[in-house]
Design a protein around this motif. Structure first.
Motif, mmCIF file in Angstrom:
data_model
loop_
_atom_site.group_PDB
_atom_site.id
_atom_site.type_symbol
_atom_site.label_atom_id
_atom_site.label_comp_id
_atom_site.label_asym_id
_atom_site.label_seq_id
_atom_site.Cartn_x
_atom_site.Cartn_y
_atom_site.Cartn_z
ATOM 1 N N THR A 131 -7.324 -6.542 6.170
ATOM 2 C CA THR A 131 -7.445 -6.016 4.810
ATOM 3 C C THR A 131 -7.260 -4.505 4.810
ATOM 4 O O THR A 131 -7.569 -3.824 5.786
ATOM 5 N N ARG A 132 -6.758 -4.027 3.712
ATOM 6 C CA ARG A 132 -6.593 -2.581 3.519
ATOM 7 C C ARG A 132 -7.116 -2.241 2.137
ATOM 8 O O ARG A 132 -6.758 -2.874 1.152
ATOM 9 N N ARG A 133 -7.958 -1.250 2.090
ATOM 10 C CA ARG A 133 -8.614 -0.837 0.848
ATOM 11 C C ARG A 133 -8.167 0.569 0.498
ATOM 12 O O ARG A 133 -8.353 1.497 1.286
ATOM 13 N N ASP A 148 -8.695 5.396 2.225
ATOM 14 C CA ASP A 148 -7.697 4.466 2.754
ATOM 15 C C ASP A 148 -8.262 3.913 4.052
ATOM 16 O O ASP A 148 -8.317 4.602 5.060
ATOM 17 N N GLU A 149 -8.736 2.665 4.016
ATOM 18 C CA GLU A 149 -9.322 2.094 5.218
ATOM 19 C C GLU A 149 -8.752 0.709 5.497
ATOM 20 O O GLU A 149 -8.484 -0.061 4.584
ATOM 21 N N ILE A 150 -8.568 0.436 6.781
ATOM 22 C CA ILE A 150 -8.030 -0.851 7.231
ATOM 23 C C ILE A 150 -9.101 -1.532 8.075
ATOM 24 O O ILE A 150 -9.722 -0.892 8.941
ATOM 25 N N TRP A 192 1.979 -6.913 3.455
ATOM 26 C CA TRP A 192 0.803 -6.791 2.599
ATOM 27 C C TRP A 192 1.047 -7.476 1.262
ATOM 28 O O TRP A 192 2.153 -7.476 0.751
ATOM 29 N N ASP A 218 -7.179 -3.676 -3.273
ATOM 30 C CA ASP A 218 -7.427 -4.394 -2.029
ATOM 31 C C ASP A 218 -6.186 -5.188 -1.659
ATOM 32 O O ASP A 218 -5.706 -6.004 -2.444
ATOM 33 N N PRO A 233 0.814 -1.218 0.000
ATOM 34 C CA PRO A 233 0.000 0.000 0.000
ATOM 35 C C PRO A 233 0.852 1.275 0.000
ATOM 36 O O PRO A 233 0.522 2.250 -0.678
#
Length: 136
Positions: free
Chosen positions: A70-72, A60-62, A97, A86, A47
């Protein structure tokens, strides 16, 4: 025919054969090299690298409540289209990641091949110029 002329004729024939081989096989060699390059980029992408290459994401969300973590990241490409990256990491190693999926944020379009993933977000290749971060 003199021996020197035979050597020259043989060298010319060999050179012609090499040139023809390169002309015929060159495009497929280049395509395979490009595919390997794209797979390598995506296999090692984190990321942080995506942000460094493509600029600040729109989102940016975890989600750490599930395993794997997960991280988006949602980013804009050159055509102002949103692209979602993703990433996933195991809970025991949250810093390792791996790219799990590239899609549009609605989930309707999934970019599955390395060529389409780099194609929709060419900044990931690192060869294109960096764009400045959008103003907050």
């Amino acid at each position: 025919m003199k021996p020197t002329n035979k050597i020259v004729a043989g060298a010319v024939a060999l050179a012609v054969a090499v040139v023809v081989t390169v002309m015929v096989k060159g495009p497929s060699w280049q395509k395979r090299a490009q595919e390997r390059h794209q797979k390598s980029i995506l296999a090692n992408l984190t990321p942080e690298q995506a942000v460094a290459l493509c600029g600040r994401p729109i989102l940016d969300e975890i989600q750490a409540s599930q395993s794997p973590v997960t991280r988006r990241l949602v980013m804009r490409n050159d055509y102002a289209l949103a692209v979602e990256l993703d990433f996933a990491a195991v809970a025991s190693e949250p810093q390792k990641w791996r790219l799990a999926e590239v899609q549009d944020p609605s989930g309707e379009i999934k970019y599955q091949s390395p060529a389409s993933q780099i194609g929709v977000l060419p900044c990931l290749d690192g060869k294109s110029e960096k764009k400045p971060d959008p103003k907050p």
